[in-house]
Design a protein around this motif. Sequence first.
Motif, PDB file in Angstrom:
ATOM      1  N   ALA A   1     -16.427 -16.422  -3.883  1.00  0.00           N
ATOM      2  CA  ALA A   1     -17.413 -16.809  -2.869  1.00  0.00           C
ATOM      3  C   ALA A   1     -18.293 -17.926  -3.397  1.00  0.00           C
ATOM      4  O   ALA A   1     -18.597 -18.889  -2.685  1.00  0.00           O
ATOM      5  N   ARG A   2     -18.704 -17.816  -4.660  1.00  0.00           N
ATOM      6  CA  ARG A   2     -19.599 -18.834  -5.223  1.00  0.00           C
ATOM      7  C   ARG A   2     -18.904 -20.178  -5.370  1.00  0.00           C
ATOM      8  O   ARG A   2     -19.554 -21.218  -5.424  1.00  0.00           O
TER       9      ARG A   2
ATOM     10  N   GLN B   1     -13.269 -12.327  -9.718  1.00  0.00           N
ATOM     11  CA  GLN B   1     -13.926 -11.309  -8.892  1.00  0.00           C
ATOM     12  C   GLN B   1     -14.235 -11.938  -7.527  1.00  0.00           C
ATOM     13  O   GLN B   1     -14.419 -13.151  -7.443  1.00  0.00           O
ATOM     14  N   PRO B   2     -14.369 -11.098  -6.476  1.00  0.00           N
ATOM     15  CA  PRO B   2     -14.677 -11.653  -5.154  1.00  0.00           C
ATOM     16  C   PRO B   2     -15.930 -12.524  -5.155  1.00  0.00           C
ATOM     17  O   PRO B   2     -15.953 -13.583  -4.522  1.00  0.00           O
ATOM     18  N   PHE B   3     -16.965 -12.101  -5.896  1.00  0.00           N
ATOM     19  CA  PHE B   3     -18.208 -12.877  -5.830  1.00  0.00           C
ATOM     20  C   PHE B   3     -18.043 -14.250  -6.467  1.00  0.00           C
ATOM     21  O   PHE B   3     -18.660 -15.222  -6.043  1.00  0.00           O
TER      22      PHE B   3
ATOM     23  N   ASP C   1     -23.803  -2.480   2.346  1.00  0.00           N
ATOM     24  CA  ASP C   1     -22.381  -2.819   2.388  1.00  0.00           C
ATOM     25  C   ASP C   1     -22.012  -3.528   1.094  1.00  0.00           C
ATOM     26  O   ASP C   1     -22.110  -4.741   0.986  1.00  0.00           O
TER      27      ASP C   1
ATOM     28  N   PHE D   1     -15.391 -10.928   9.032  1.00  0.00           N
ATOM     29  CA  PHE D   1     -14.566  -9.730   8.953  1.00  0.00           C
ATOM     30  C   PHE D   1     -14.152  -9.229  10.327  1.00  0.00           C
ATOM     31  O   PHE D   1     -14.909  -9.322  11.293  1.00  0.00           O
TER      32      PHE D   1
ATOM     33  N   LEU E   1     -10.600  -9.529  -2.628  1.00  0.00           N
ATOM     34  CA  LEU E   1     -11.070  -8.156  -2.422  1.00  0.00           C
ATOM     35  C   LEU E   1      -9.972  -7.179  -2.815  1.00  0.00           C
ATOM     36  O   LEU E   1     -10.209  -6.174  -3.478  1.00  0.00           O
ATOM     37  N   ASP E   2      -8.744  -7.479  -2.399  1.00  0.00           N
ATOM     38  CA  ASP E   2      -7.600  -6.647  -2.759  1.00  0.00           C
ATOM     39  C   ASP E   2      -6.900  -7.249  -3.969  1.00  0.00           C
ATOM     40  O   ASP E   2      -6.767  -8.461  -4.068  1.00  0.00           O
TER      41      ASP E   2
ATOM     42  N   PHE F   1       0.862  -1.183   0.000  1.00  0.00           N
ATOM     43  CA  PHE F   1       0.000   0.000   0.000  1.00  0.00           C
ATOM     44  C   PHE F   1       0.896   1.230   0.000  1.00  0.00           C
ATOM     45  O   PHE F   1       1.587   1.491   0.976  1.00  0.00           O
TER      46      PHE F   1
ATOM     47  N   ALA G   1     -21.347  -7.515   0.333  1.00  0.00           N
ATOM     48  CA  ALA G   1     -22.241  -8.278  -0.531  1.00  0.00           C
ATOM     49  C   ALA G   1     -21.441  -9.004  -1.607  1.00  0.00           C
ATOM     50  O   ALA G   1     -21.672 -10.174  -1.895  1.00  0.00           O
ATOM     51  N   GLU G   2     -20.491  -8.297  -2.179  1.00  0.00           N
ATOM     52  CA  GLU G   2     -19.660  -8.884  -3.234  1.00  0.00           C
ATOM     53  C   GLU G   2     -18.922 -10.119  -2.694  1.00  0.00           C
ATOM     54  O   GLU G   2     -18.867 -11.150  -3.341  1.00  0.00           O
ATOM     55  N   MET G   3     -18.404 -10.004  -1.477  1.00  0.00           N
ATOM     56  CA  MET G   3     -17.648 -11.128  -0.922  1.00  0.00           C
ATOM     57  C   MET G   3     -18.556 -12.248  -0.427  1.00  0.00           C
ATOM     58  O   MET G   3     -18.076 -13.295  -0.018  1.00  0.00           O
ATOM     59  N   ARG G   4     -19.855 -12.005  -0.428  1.00  0.00           N
ATOM     60  CA  ARG G   4     -20.784 -13.084  -0.091  1.00  0.00           C
ATOM     61  C   ARG G   4     -21.480 -13.600  -1.340  1.00  0.00           C
ATOM     62  O   ARG G   4     -22.584 -14.132  -1.272  1.00  0.00           O
ATOM     63  N   GLY G   5     -20.856 -13.380  -2.466  1.00  0.00           N
ATOM     64  CA  GLY G   5     -21.329 -14.031  -3.675  1.00  0.00           C
ATOM     65  C   GLY G   5     -22.325 -13.256  -4.513  1.00  0.00           C
ATOM     66  O   GLY G   5     -22.844 -13.780  -5.487  1.00  0.00           O
ATOM     67  N   VAL G   6     -22.597 -11.984  -4.130  1.00  0.00           N
ATOM     68  CA  VAL G   6     -23.525 -11.195  -4.939  1.00  0.00           C
ATOM     69  C   VAL G   6     -22.750 -10.556  -6.086  1.00  0.00           C
ATOM     70  O   VAL G   6     -21.754  -9.866  -5.858  1.00  0.00           O
ATOM     71  N   ASN G   7     -23.200 -10.775  -7.301  1.00  0.00           N
ATOM     72  CA  ASN G   7     -22.578 -10.154  -8.464  1.00  0.00           C
ATOM     73  C   ASN G   7     -23.068  -8.717  -8.516  1.00  0.00           C
ATOM     74  O   ASN G   7     -24.045  -8.389  -9.185  1.00  0.00           O
TER      75      ASN G   7
ATOM     76  N   LYS H   1     -13.036   3.945   8.941  1.00  0.00           N
ATOM     77  CA  LYS H   1     -11.737   3.306   9.146  1.00  0.00           C
ATOM     78  C   LYS H   1     -11.591   2.081   8.264  1.00  0.00           C
ATOM     79  O   LYS H   1     -12.567   1.496   7.828  1.00  0.00           O
TER      80      LYS H   1
ATOM     81  N   ASN I   1     -13.582  -6.019  11.371  1.00  0.00           N
ATOM     82  CA  ASN I   1     -14.585  -5.061  11.826  1.00  0.00           C
ATOM     83  C   ASN I   1     -15.893  -5.406  11.121  1.00  0.00           C
ATOM     84  O   ASN I   1     -16.134  -5.002  10.003  1.00  0.00           O
ATOM     85  N   ILE I   2     -16.650  -6.155  11.861  1.00  0.00           N
ATOM     86  CA  ILE I   2     -17.884  -6.810  11.406  1.00  0.00           C
ATOM     87  C   ILE I   2     -18.610  -6.119  10.245  1.00  0.00           C
ATOM     88  O   ILE I   2     -18.809  -4.911  10.238  1.00  0.00           O
ATOM     89  N   ARG I   3     -18.966  -6.921   9.259  1.00  0.00           N
ATOM     90  CA  ARG I   3     -19.715  -6.393   8.124  1.00  0.00           C
ATOM     91  C   ARG I   3     -21.043  -7.112   8.014  1.00  0.00           C
ATOM     92  O   ARG I   3     -21.224  -7.929   7.131  1.00  0.00           O
TER      93      ARG I   3
ATOM     94  N   ARG J   1     -18.250   3.367   7.537  1.00  0.00           N
ATOM     95  CA  ARG J   1     -16.949   2.707   7.456  1.00  0.00           C
ATOM     96  C   ARG J   1     -15.829   3.651   7.105  1.00  0.00           C
ATOM     97  O   ARG J   1     -15.186   3.540   6.090  1.00  0.00           O
TER      98      ARG J   1
ATOM     99  N   ARG K   1     -16.127 -15.970   4.328  1.00  0.00           N
ATOM    100  CA  ARG K   1     -15.283 -15.381   5.366  1.00  0.00           C
ATOM    101  C   ARG K   1     -16.101 -14.500   6.301  1.00  0.00           C
ATOM    102  O   ARG K   1     -17.243 -14.154   6.013  1.00  0.00           O
TER     103      ARG K   1
ATOM    104  N   ASN L   1      -7.833 -10.624   2.625  1.00  0.00           N
ATOM    105  CA  ASN L   1      -8.396  -9.810   1.543  1.00  0.00           C
ATOM    106  C   ASN L   1      -7.852 -10.238   0.187  1.00  0.00           C
ATOM    107  O   ASN L   1      -8.562 -10.203  -0.818  1.00  0.00           O
TER     108      ASN L   1
END
Lengths: 261, 332, 293
Positions: free
Chosen positions: A87-88, A82-84, B200, A95, A63-64, A24, B204-210, B331, A97-99, B329, A93, A58
């Motif tokens: 996941a599929r 892509q992240p999605f 978020d 997080f 994600l990163d 970074f 959402a993206e990281m939980r599989g949502v396109n 931080k 700081n909770i998401r 968000r 995962r 990440n």
Amino acid sequence: MNRRPPCAANASPLLEGRGIGKSFGGLAALAGVDVAVYPGDVVGLIGPNGSGKTTLFNCLTRLDGLDAGRIHFKGVDITDHQPFQVARMGMSRTFQNIRVYRKLTVIENMLLSRQWRGARWPGLLRPSRPEVTERADDLLEFVTLVEQRVDLAGSLSWGQQRLLEIGMALMSDPDLILLDEATSGVNPLLVDAIRDRIMTLNTTHGKTIVLIEHNIELVADLCSRVVVLDHGEKLADGEVGAVLDDPAVSEAYFGRRGLNG
Amino acid sequence: MLEIAQRQPIRWLRRSGLLVLLVVLALLPLLAARGDGDGMVNNSTLFSLTQMLMLVTLASNWNFVSGLTGYIDFGHVAFFGLGAYATGILMSKAGWPFLPTLAVGALSAGAAAVLIGRATMHLKGPYFSIAMLGTFAALREIARVARPLTGGGPGLTLPPYLNRPLFYYLALGQAVLVVALYRWVRRTEFGLMMLGIREDEPGAEMRGVNTIFVKTSAFGLAALSSGIVGGMWAYQNTFIDPDIVFLDSRTIDMAIASVLGGLGTIIGPVIGAGLLYWLRDVVWASFLQWHLIVQGLLLIGIMLVLPNGIIGLLGDRSGLDPRRIWARRRKR
Amino acid sequence: MTEFGQALVNAIMLGGFYALMVIGFSLIWGVMGVINLAHGEFVVVGAYLTWFMNRHVGWEPFVALVVVIPVMFALGYLVQRVLINRIIDRPPLVSLLVTYGLAILIANSLKLAFTGTPRSVTTALSGFWRVADVTIPVVKTIDLMLALAMMAALSLLLTRSRLGKAIRAAAQNRRAARMVGIEIGSVFAVTFGIGIALTGAAGTLFSLTQPIAPFVGLPLTLRAFAITTMSGLGNISGALFGSMALAAVEVFVGTYVPGVGTNLGLVATFVVLVVILITRPQGLFGGLPPAEE
């Protein structure tokens, strides 16, 4: 301990990252880290703050973007996914700081985390199918949030939100679960509940788990293998007992280097 | 169980109220026809109600994207404009009948939104908003320059057709359909995904949502509907030019109506659009040249005083507080 | 070759105007985090003020700067105190909508006051030089010189003066600046005043080269946004470079693409802008704040 035995070395890894590098603004967060996670493992990922643990998550979940290295999941190169898509494929995962979706209800949070593989336009234009709702309810029972079913996720306590995140991570029936400090900031009673759930997931449901954790006791308890990161580099990787006894590890982890100069 | 029983009469009241309103709206033109312009409901009332219903649809479209996914679109009138020009060009240059041009307008607006969205919906927060503002301004310039097709600055004249009740019924039908559709979509998995993106997006993206698919689909759907409104507006107005079609205050109308009623709720934009029209017709009709100034003041005032809208005043917090957008968000 | 030389000269002149036009926007965004969508309208107010002094008092447009700069400073100071100050700690959407409301308010007030008829100023300096078949208008040359001079002055103000230090401190860390005793409200009001004064001055330059109408503000705001995202916030030399680049795109597209004129310059700008934002979310030279997180 009725922990599953670590997998034979000749099995192919479920997740494998080679030479992962990420910086970074000129600051190297990860400098060529190799990780391999085998099916059935519970791997602890430890290291002092800022050592690159969450960055590694990440990167693994895509994600990163990576600066260097390749990542394979289930034998597929996911470096450019892509992240999605990741996941599929069955990686989920939680997080640090909770998401959770704070303004949605607990059950909506669960439904929204279902396995979206193969979901297409016309099929999406209807409410969640009964089997999805049933699964969500079963999992809410598993993470002890049945009574909070229609509460807004933002109104839950910190620990309950952690549990909800674990429930959400399970909705898609993943093969690999990455838990980012699943017990930090959680009151001790809930810590036991979370520990218990993680163990059940591995032993009864056969999930492979990687967890970032500061609670060493918990790591020793749950994990078959431990990976130690420090300043973006891998310091140690191996059997729990051996790694935790390694003087280099305790030096990095407890910061003696700073004291001795 | 008890809760449900208590809420039953309220729901019943709401439903029957809505039904009565719809019946009254459906019968209005008959009154106009009998009164021959002199009665309680004359042609200009009908015209003004048609405009209001168009705003209900436009505001609902805007709110569908901006209120449900949190992507604040400052250029939505671009899609209205594409629909208006589709109808304008096909009717005046190619001699098409009216209704098929609506289909072409809807499809081109929807397709344009999907294409533009695939690029701009990668942008976040204010960058998306201003990119859409730029898209709108750019389309206006294109309409000015592409003179052989669009008539350029002098504009296009459509065959005149003064059937006020027809436009009224078209606008009413579309408004009812669109609001019902959005209400339905909000309860489906697709609607849930939109809300997830608002709450978020990376989560959402990281939980599989396109997410890009969901965003562009929603964007395309809303634009499709705005394209139809544009076509109807063009035919009713019988004249279009770049400045009256690509009018930025029309986007502002949509935003004000949504925020005034309650951003992110389904009924909010309907209430807001109605109220905005009532204010405009009754309260400041006599200060016509002031109305855009009042509009600017209104926008400033709502943001400072009434961010949750009328719906928020009534205690409904299911919507989106505009002060919350882009604020989460901080931080890493 | 002549055509190219002429286009180059035109681009540099236009770029100078853009640069002066954009630094107020960039300064306000950089220091206060407010994306001022009424920016273009302030340019137009400055232009109308110049036109008024020119038409009704008979001053040379450049002389009108003596009035335009203090009046616009006062206007900016007032707008910040009354309006912007209330929303400064809120998320960007609020300031975006409020300043958009302000833009509509100003544009329509101008229309009421001056009607929609385009206005032009008259100047005694309408001559030009010819260098190797390339026309160099006197007015535009003075425009460019003035723009550069004002930017240099701003740069000196920000780096050398106590006020400049306070402004930069407030930009970097609002809370810390507050704690070391900088009166943040008045620093912001003065910053907004300076930004709007420069913007009004850009309006004077605008009045000399283009007709003035109430609704020409929005494209200017959009250009200011595009240039700032390219060059980074509060970056004066970056703004100059970005302005020249944008002006070059517009002028060369207008010169070499037949039947287009300069209108499509804005289109080209936005295509470039969106591509830049997607591929480099931190801006071309960095320093662009992330939209969230």
